[in-house]
Design a protein around this motif. Structure first.
Motif, PDB file in Angstrom:
ATOM      1  N   GLY A  76       0.816  -1.208   0.000  1.00 32.29           N
ATOM      2  CA  GLY A  76       0.000   0.000   0.000  1.00 32.29           C
ATOM      3  C   GLY A  76       0.848   1.256   0.000  1.00 32.29           C
ATOM      4  N   ALA A  77       1.970   1.224   0.722  1.00 34.92           N
ATOM      5  CA  ALA A  77       2.880   2.367   0.746  1.00 34.92           C
ATOM      6  C   ALA A  77       3.565   2.539  -0.604  1.00 34.92           C
ATOM      7  CB  ALA A  77       3.918   2.194   1.853  1.00 34.92           C
ATOM      8  N   SER A  78       3.848   1.441  -1.266  1.00 36.06           N
ATOM      9  CA  SER A  78       4.428   1.523  -2.606  1.00 36.06           C
ATOM     10  C   SER A  78       3.438   2.147  -3.583  1.00 36.06           C
ATOM     11  CB  SER A  78       4.827   0.113  -3.080  1.00 36.06           C
ATOM     12  OG  SER A  78       5.334   0.153  -4.392  1.00 36.06           O
ATOM     13  N   ALA A  79       2.171   1.702  -3.524  1.00 33.13           N
ATOM     14  CA  ALA A  79       1.131   2.292  -4.374  1.00 33.13           C
ATOM     15  C   ALA A  79       0.968   3.774  -4.072  1.00 33.13           C
ATOM     16  CB  ALA A  79      -0.183   1.558  -4.166  1.00 33.13           C
ATOM     17  N   ASN A  80       0.993   4.118  -2.793  1.00 32.25           N
ATOM     18  CA  ASN A  80       0.851   5.502  -2.356  1.00 32.25           C
ATOM     19  C   ASN A  80       1.933   6.384  -2.978  1.00 32.25           C
ATOM     20  OD1 ASN A  80      -0.290   7.573  -0.617  1.00 32.25           O
ATOM     21  ND2 ASN A  80       1.497   7.324   0.710  1.00 32.25           N
ATOM     22  N   ALA A  81       3.168   5.947  -2.910  1.00 35.64           N
ATOM     23  CA  ALA A  81       4.277   6.730  -3.458  1.00 35.64           C
ATOM     24  C   ALA A  81       4.211   6.787  -4.980  1.00 35.64           C
ATOM     25  CB  ALA A  81       5.606   6.131  -3.006  1.00 35.64           C
ATOM     26  N   ALA A  82       3.862   5.670  -5.600  1.00 34.42           N
ATOM     27  CA  ALA A  82       3.811   5.627  -7.066  1.00 34.42           C
ATOM     28  C   ALA A  82       2.730   6.551  -7.599  1.00 34.42           C
ATOM     29  CB  ALA A  82       3.570   4.195  -7.532  1.00 34.42           C
ATOM     30  N   LEU A  83       1.541   6.521  -7.001  1.00 34.22           N
ATOM     31  CA  LEU A  83       0.451   7.355  -7.492  1.00 34.22           C
ATOM     32  C   LEU A  83       0.745   8.838  -7.264  1.00 34.22           C
ATOM     33  CD1 LEU A  83      -2.589   5.178  -6.429  1.00 34.22           C
ATOM     34  CD2 LEU A  83      -1.857   5.691  -8.761  1.00 34.22           C
ATOM     35  N   ALA A  84       1.291   9.172  -6.110  1.00 34.24           N
ATOM     36  CA  ALA A  84       1.647  10.571  -5.856  1.00 34.24           C
ATOM     37  C   ALA A  84       2.637  11.068  -6.902  1.00 34.24           C
ATOM     38  CB  ALA A  84       2.225  10.717  -4.452  1.00 34.24           C
ATOM     39  N   SER A  85       3.630  10.251  -7.195  1.00 34.05           N
ATOM     40  CA  SER A  85       4.653  10.641  -8.157  1.00 34.05           C
ATOM     41  C   SER A  85       4.086  10.722  -9.574  1.00 34.05           C
ATOM     42  CB  SER A  85       5.811   9.635  -8.111  1.00 34.05           C
ATOM     43  OG  SER A  85       6.812   9.976  -9.046  1.00 34.05           O
ATOM     44  N   MET A  86       3.285   9.730  -9.974  1.00 35.87           N
ATOM     45  CA  MET A  86       2.743   9.726 -11.334  1.00 35.87           C
ATOM     46  C   MET A  86       1.752  10.859 -11.549  1.00 35.87           C
ATOM     47  SD  MET A  86       2.406   5.730 -12.497  1.00 35.87           S
ATOM     48  CE  MET A  86       1.459   5.174 -11.070  1.00 35.87           C
ATOM     49  N   ALA A 128      10.477   3.988  -1.970  1.00 34.05           N
ATOM     50  CA  ALA A 128      11.529   4.051  -2.989  1.00 34.05           C
ATOM     51  C   ALA A 128      11.176   3.173  -4.185  1.00 34.05           C
ATOM     52  CB  ALA A 128      12.859   3.627  -2.387  1.00 34.05           C
ATOM     53  N   PHE A 129      10.624   1.994  -3.899  1.00 27.03           N
ATOM     54  CA  PHE A 129      10.246   1.107  -5.001  1.00 27.03           C
ATOM     55  C   PHE A 129       9.116   1.723  -5.816  1.00 27.03           C
ATOM     56  CE2 PHE A 129       7.666  -2.414  -6.711  1.00 27.03           C
ATOM     57  CZ  PHE A 129       8.598  -2.936  -7.603  1.00 27.03           C
ATOM     58  N   GLY A 130       8.066   2.236  -5.153  1.00 36.62           N
ATOM     59  CA  GLY A 130       6.953   2.843  -5.873  1.00 36.62           C
ATOM     60  C   GLY A 130       7.395   3.998  -6.746  1.00 36.62           C
ATOM     61  N   ARG A 131       8.287   4.840  -6.215  1.00 38.48           N
ATOM     62  CA  ARG A 131       8.760   5.980  -6.996  1.00 38.48           C
ATOM     63  C   ARG A 131       9.629   5.547  -8.169  1.00 38.48           C
ATOM     64  NH1 ARG A 131      10.087   9.067  -1.418  1.00 38.48           N
ATOM     65  NH2 ARG A 131       7.981   9.904  -1.024  1.00 38.48           N
ATOM     66  N   SER A 132      10.399   4.485  -7.983  1.00 37.64           N
ATOM     67  CA  SER A 132      11.228   4.005  -9.094  1.00 37.64           C
ATOM     68  C   SER A 132      10.358   3.486 -10.233  1.00 37.64           C
ATOM     69  CB  SER A 132      12.190   2.914  -8.607  1.00 37.64           C
ATOM     70  OG  SER A 132      11.506   1.717  -8.274  1.00 37.64           O
ATOM     71  N   VAL A 133       9.259   2.835  -9.886  1.00 31.35           N
ATOM     72  CA  VAL A 133       8.322   2.375 -10.914  1.00 31.35           C
ATOM     73  C   VAL A 133       7.684   3.578 -11.604  1.00 31.35           C
ATOM     74  CG1 VAL A 133       6.113   1.217 -11.303  1.00 31.35           C
ATOM     75  CG2 VAL A 133       7.840   0.145  -9.854  1.00 31.35           C
ATOM     76  N   ALA A 134       7.233   4.552 -10.821  1.00 31.33           N
ATOM     77  CA  ALA A 134       6.607   5.747 -11.402  1.00 31.33           C
ATOM     78  C   ALA A 134       7.536   6.434 -12.388  1.00 31.33           C
ATOM     79  CB  ALA A 134       6.204   6.713 -10.288  1.00 31.33           C
ATOM     80  N   ASN A 135       8.792   6.568 -12.029  1.00 28.34           N
ATOM     81  CA  ASN A 135       9.756   7.228 -12.913  1.00 28.34           C
ATOM     82  C   ASN A 135       9.992   6.418 -14.184  1.00 28.34           C
ATOM     83  OD1 ASN A 135      10.106   9.365 -11.129  1.00 28.34           O
ATOM     84  ND2 ASN A 135      11.829   8.395 -10.075  1.00 28.34           N
ATOM     85  N   ALA A 136      10.056   5.099 -14.041  1.00 32.60           N
ATOM     86  CA  ALA A 136      10.263   4.245 -15.216  1.00 32.60           C
ATOM     87  C   ALA A 136       9.070   4.332 -16.164  1.00 32.60           C
ATOM     88  CB  ALA A 136      10.496   2.807 -14.770  1.00 32.60           C
ATOM     89  N   ILE A 137       7.864   4.341 -15.606  1.00 33.76           N
ATOM     90  CA  ILE A 137       6.661   4.444 -16.429  1.00 33.76           C
ATOM     91  C   ILE A 137       6.616   5.786 -17.152  1.00 33.76           C
ATOM     92  CG2 ILE A 137       4.144   4.672 -16.324  1.00 33.76           C
ATOM     93  CD1 ILE A 137       4.946   1.801 -16.133  1.00 33.76           C
ATOM     94  N   TYR A 138       6.930   6.854 -16.435  1.00 34.57           N
ATOM     95  CA  TYR A 138       6.887   8.166 -17.069  1.00 34.57           C
ATOM     96  C   TYR A 138       7.920   8.269 -18.189  1.00 34.57           C
ATOM     97  CZ  TYR A 138       7.057  13.096 -17.995  1.00 34.57           C
ATOM     98  OH  TYR A 138       7.038  14.296 -18.647  1.00 34.57           O
ATOM     99  N   GLN A 139       9.142   7.794 -17.940  1.00 35.00           N
ATOM    100  CA  GLN A 139      10.163   7.850 -18.987  1.00 35.00           C
ATOM    101  C   GLN A 139       9.742   7.055 -20.217  1.00 35.00           C
ATOM    102  OE1 GLN A 139      12.835   9.845 -19.118  1.00 35.00           O
ATOM    103  NE2 GLN A 139      12.025  10.699 -17.201  1.00 35.00           N
ATOM    104  N   TRP A 140       9.111   5.921 -20.005  1.00 33.84           N
ATOM    105  CA  TRP A 140       8.625   5.121 -21.139  1.00 33.84           C
ATOM    106  C   TRP A 140       7.558   5.900 -21.910  1.00 33.84           C
ATOM    107  CZ3 TRP A 140       4.223   1.189 -20.880  1.00 33.84           C
ATOM    108  CH2 TRP A 140       4.111   0.488 -22.088  1.00 33.84           C
ATOM    109  N   SER A 141       6.703   6.609 -21.197  1.00 29.68           N
ATOM    110  CA  SER A 141       5.602   7.318 -21.844  1.00 29.68           C
ATOM    111  C   SER A 141       6.101   8.416 -22.779  1.00 29.68           C
ATOM    112  CB  SER A 141       4.677   7.930 -20.790  1.00 29.68           C
ATOM    113  OG  SER A 141       5.249   9.098 -20.203  1.00 29.68           O
ATOM    114  N   THR A 142       7.279   8.951 -22.513  1.00 31.01           N
ATOM    115  CA  THR A 142       7.768  10.076 -23.310  1.00 31.01           C
ATOM    116  C   THR A 142       8.162   9.659 -24.721  1.00 31.01           C
ATOM    117  OG1 THR A 142      10.057   9.817 -22.539  1.00 31.01           O
ATOM    118  CG2 THR A 142       8.607  11.247 -21.237  1.00 31.01           C
TER     119      THR A 142
END
Length: 452
Positions: free
Chosen positions: A121-131, A172-186
């Motif tokens: 849940g904390a990973s999802a929390n960080a990922a969604l905030a970042s995305m 840290a894991f959630g944010r790393s996923v968010a960053n990877a997804i965003y970079q792919w989207s570009t």
């Protein structure tokens, strides 16, 4: 679709612990092993409330936004957000695989260290905030502060039952996923402009429509990288009726139906057209895809879905949000069919106006039906064709709409564009079939092949 589930029943778990203690020769390992198993028993059933609250928050942020978000761009962004959410919690779903093994040209995602403990849940929390901050354009500083506040509030909640080290690792894991997804989207070549595009002319060809007579939007959207290999070439079938201006022709009759409905619209038909148009600007309509997301969230909450199932549903419906428009716009600019308002004014009644203005792109297939139908089919495949409640306009004090089935809702959404004077009936019928095919293609994607 498989849910977050436990690895073992309690008796089986203890048998496995005893076996492992025997194998590794020491009761001193018993407590450590029991802690590992207990961890696996609990994290599979984490609540999805954190996710639901995030999707509701962004609706609150975007509802008053002026100007409202660009519809197709916002749909695309929430597609990536759904995929990123799944990847942020995927290691906690038994037998699951990364969507990088299923989606077109998706790079490998960050991997969690499964020798360590996470709070998903904390990973999802960080990922969604970042995305949200990375994907959603037009956020004010106040909006970003609300996102930070939500993230911090949930981290405080998680710290009540998890250590600071676990929370930090999960973040840290959630944010790393968010960053990877965003970079792919570009790199997806997303382009809604019409610069350099000249609309074809000829019999039955699309023309700019009143009142704005705007230039076409999205002729190059078909070239955007989709999520599915299937969507690289998916398009609408050939027009079922040949264009004709003959009053005895099927095409003329299709346009005449739209004309007749528009001349005698009931109050209920107008309300239905307005309900699904989601238009009117800040404080009146709802920004896409909030209407769809509210339906998805409502079903998940009603079914008490846990975090793993919710993440998979948001991911699969997110794929539909991005790929549906790609196939639809490929068909629109392939067939380049004129809108009913153009045909009716030229062939039937020059004074006729549609109840709602037509969007600035060709008629066939339907953008709205092409968006809703695949999402609804994913939900049908997951939960069955169940009754569904639509409260997308509760914030305005409008009563919720209740449907006996998801299919009934999907049918009404498609019919609403006929009432609006925007589409022919054959367009809506065929587009719903297109959406069902895409929805089934997405639903067939097995994300838990290793489940046992």
């Amino acid at each position: 679709m498989k849910r977050f589930t436990t690895f073992y029943t309690r008796p089986a778990r203890w048998a496995s612990v005893v076996l492992l203690v025997g194998l590794f020769g020491g009761c001193e390992h018993l407590e450590q092993l029991e802690n590992i198993f207990q961890h696996r028993l609990t994290y599979k059933q984490e609540s999805a409330k954190v996710v639901y609250d995030w999707y509701k928050l962004i609706a609150q942020i975007q509802l008053p936004a002026s100007p409202q978000p660009v519809v197709i761009l916002n749909n695309r962004n929430f597609g990536y957000i759904g995929v990123g959410l799944y990847e942020a919690v995927r290691p906690g779903i038994k037998g699951s695989v990364s969507l990088a093994t299923r989606l077109y040209q998706m790079p490998a995602m960050p991997e969690a260290d499964m020798h360590q403990e996470y709070r998903w849940g904390a990973s999802a929390n960080a990922a969604l905030a970042s995305m949200y901050k990375q994907f959603l354009v037009g956020l004010s500083e106040a909006d970003k502060a609300r996102i930070d506040s939500m993230e911090n509030a949930y981290n405080t909640h998680f710290r009540q039952t998890s250590s600071e080290a676990i929370i930090a690792r999960s973040q840290a894991f959630g944010r790393s996923v968010a960053n990877a997804i965003y970079q792919w989207s570009t790199t997806d070549n997303f382009n809604l402009s019409s610069q350099g595009y000249t609309p074809p002319v000829g019999e039955g060809a699309w023309k700019p429509t009143p009142p704005a007579f705007a230039s076409p939007v999205g002729p190059y959207l078909k070239e955007s990288r989709p999520f599915l290999f299937y969507s690289l070439t998916a398009t609408a079938p050939a027009l079922p009726l040949p264009y004709s201006e003959d009053e005895a022709s099927q095409f003329y009759k299709a346009a005449k139906e739209v004309y007749d409905i528009g001349k005698a619209l009931t109050a209920e038909q107008k309300a239905t057209a307005d309900w699904w148009a989601d238009a009117g600007g800040a404080g009146v309509g709802v920004p896409a895809p909030y209407h769809i997301l509210s339906l998805i969230t409502g079903i998940l909450e009603a079914k008490h879905a846990k975090l793993g199932q919710a993440a998979q549903v948001y991911a699969k419906t997110g794929i539909a949000l991005k790929d549906g428009p790609i196939a639809i716009f490929r068909g629109k600019f392939q067939y380049n069919l004129l809108r009913p308002v153009t045909y009716i004014q030229e062939q039937i009644d020059p004074t006729w106006q549609s109840y709602l203005p037509s969007p600035p792109y060709p008629e066939y297939p339907s953008g709205l039906a092409g968006l809703y139908s695949p999402v609804m089919q994913v939900l049908i495949r997951e939960f069955g064709d169940i009754p569904i409640r639509d409260d997308a306009y509760g914030w305005r004090g409008l009563p919720a709409r209740q449907y006996t089935s998801i299919s009934q809702l999907d049918r009404e959404a498609a019919d609403s564009r006929i009432y609006a004077g925007i589409h022919y009936r054959f367009t809506q019928d065929i587009t719903r079939q297109m959406g069902k095919t895409l929805g089934n293609t997405i639903a067939d994607m097995n994300l838990t092949p290793n489940y046992y």
